[in-house]
Every structure is written in C-alpha cells, then in structure tokens.
Design an enzyme around this catalytic site. Structure first.
Site, PDB file in Angstrom:
ATOM      1  N   CYS A   1       3.307  -2.633   4.050  1.00 55.21           N
ATOM      2  CA  CYS A   1       2.407  -1.539   4.406  1.00 55.21           C
ATOM      3  C   CYS A   1       3.125  -0.724   5.464  1.00 55.21           C
ATOM      4  CB  CYS A   1       1.028  -2.043   4.851  1.00 55.21           C
ATOM      5  SG  CYS A   1       0.981  -2.973   6.392  1.00 55.21           S
TER       6      CYS A   1
ATOM      7  N   HIS B   1       6.972 -30.408  12.595  1.00 51.09           N
ATOM      8  CA  HIS B   1       6.265 -29.153  12.337  1.00 51.09           C
ATOM      9  C   HIS B   1       5.121 -29.336  11.341  1.00 51.09           C
ATOM     10  CE1 HIS B   1       9.447 -27.359  14.607  1.00 51.09           C
ATOM     11  NE2 HIS B   1      10.334 -27.877  13.780  1.00 51.09           N
TER      12      HIS B   1
ATOM     13  N   HIS C   1       9.766 -23.534  10.755  1.00 50.94           N
ATOM     14  CA  HIS C   1       8.774 -24.258  11.549  1.00 50.94           C
ATOM     15  C   HIS C   1       7.341 -24.066  11.090  1.00 50.94           C
ATOM     16  CE1 HIS C   1      11.583 -24.570  15.314  1.00 50.94           C
ATOM     17  NE2 HIS C   1      12.111 -25.097  14.222  1.00 50.94           N
TER      18      HIS C   1
ATOM     19  N   THR D   1       2.984  -0.721   8.801  1.00 41.33           N
ATOM     20  CA  THR D   1       3.486  -1.526   9.926  1.00 41.33           C
ATOM     21  C   THR D   1       3.777  -2.969   9.549  1.00 41.33           C
ATOM     22  OG1 THR D   1       1.266  -2.194  10.591  1.00 41.33           O
ATOM     23  CG2 THR D   1       2.154  -0.172  11.591  1.00 41.33           C
ATOM     24  N   GLY D   2       3.218  -3.446   8.452  1.00 36.24           N
ATOM     25  CA  GLY D   2       3.276  -4.859   8.087  1.00 36.24           C
ATOM     26  C   GLY D   2       2.097  -5.627   8.652  1.00 36.24           C
TER      27      GLY D   2
ATOM     28  N   GLY E   1      -1.275  -4.757   8.901  1.00 28.29           N
ATOM     29  CA  GLY E   1      -2.475  -4.760   8.067  1.00 28.29           C
ATOM     30  C   GLY E   1      -2.364  -5.762   6.933  1.00 28.29           C
TER      31      GLY E   1
ATOM     32  N   ASP F   1       0.873  -1.169   0.000  1.00 30.59           N
ATOM     33  CA  ASP F   1       0.000   0.000   0.000  1.00 30.59           C
ATOM     34  C   ASP F   1       0.915   1.226   0.000  1.00 30.59           C
ATOM     35  OD1 ASP F   1       0.859   0.462   2.633  1.00 30.59           O
ATOM     36  OD2 ASP F   1      -1.140   0.297   3.511  1.00 30.59           O
TER      37      ASP F   1
END
Length: 148
Positions: free
Chosen positions: A67, A135, A100, A69-70, A72, A10
């Site tokens: 974005c 895992h 993992h 902050t990462g 969203g 974004d």
C-alpha cells in the site's frame, strides 16, 4: 518454495507490486496476484483479506502486501487469525522478523521504498528461515492473544 506467494496491493502499492512481480517472474517464484490491477482507488483491507486468507488456508506460503506506506496493509493483515504481518523498510528488521517472529506476511510501502530496496527485502523475507527454539514460545503467545 513449495507453494505460491500471495500478492495484494491497493492503489498506492500497485506499481511496487508490479515491480516485485517482475522480479518473482525472473526468479521463477510462483505467486497468485489477488489485485488490485490498476492505480484506481481501492480500500487496502479489501485487498489484504483474500491474500491473507490464502496464507492461513495453506493455499499460499506467505504474503507480500503493498500500500502507500505498508502500514495499512499491516494493520489489516494482523486482524486475520494466523497472520503475523510486518511492515519493513530495512533489511535487518526484515531478516529478524522472519528468524524470530516467523512473520508470514511482508508489507511494503510504495511511497516509502523504491523498487530496488523492495526487491532486496522480498528476497530476504522469502529466503530467511524461522529459527524456532526460544522464539517458538513467544510466537505461541501471539497465537494465545489471537484466541482470547
């Protein structure tokens, strides 16, 4: 990488995406850029969806999403069935979410990490293999939750 990497951002992540693109070009790593192509305001869910769809369809191997902050992008990406997105700002989390959790989308915040750290995290994410083994059971449980 046999398949290209999906990229999307974004407005808050546009400049960081561009820095990562330059690094991928230097490394000879192919990618498809799903936008945005400027700092003009756009909605992160609209940008995440085509990139995530490209991963789920097999067109792209993994996604790199940006974005402010990462977070969203991570929230939007994790709504797409088959995506296991992580929002990372440190190398340990980035490495182990691949080892993992078999994460297939890395979300980074343009207002949280600088270009140098972002490039380091992208390299870790793209070149760390999933360990499988014990895992795999846990990753399969994530798919079960998606299918409820």
């Amino acid at each position: 990488m046999a398949k290209p990497i999906a990229l999307a951002a974004d407005h808050g992540g546009f400049e960081l995406k561009e820095a990562v693109k330059a690094h991928l070009d230097e490394q000879g790593i192919e990618y498809i850029d799903f936008g945005t192509n400027s700092t003009a305001s756009v909605d992160y869910p609209d940008m995440a969806l085509p990139a995530c769809d490209a991963v789920v369809s097999g067109q792209c191997e993994k996604a790199l999403l940006f974005c402010g902050t990462g977070v969203g992008m991570s929230m939007a990406a994790n709504k797409v069935k088959g995506i296991r997105a992580c929002c990372c700002s440190d190398s340990f989390s980035c490495e182990y979410t691949r080892r993992h959790n078999d994460a297939n989308a890395l979300c980074l915040g343009g207002r949280v990490v600088g270009a140098g750290l972002a490039i380091q995290l992208v390299d870790i994410f793209l070149h760390t293999e999933y360990e499988g083994g014990r895992h795999a059971r846990r990753v399969a449980k994530l798919a079960e939750i998606e299918n409820r």
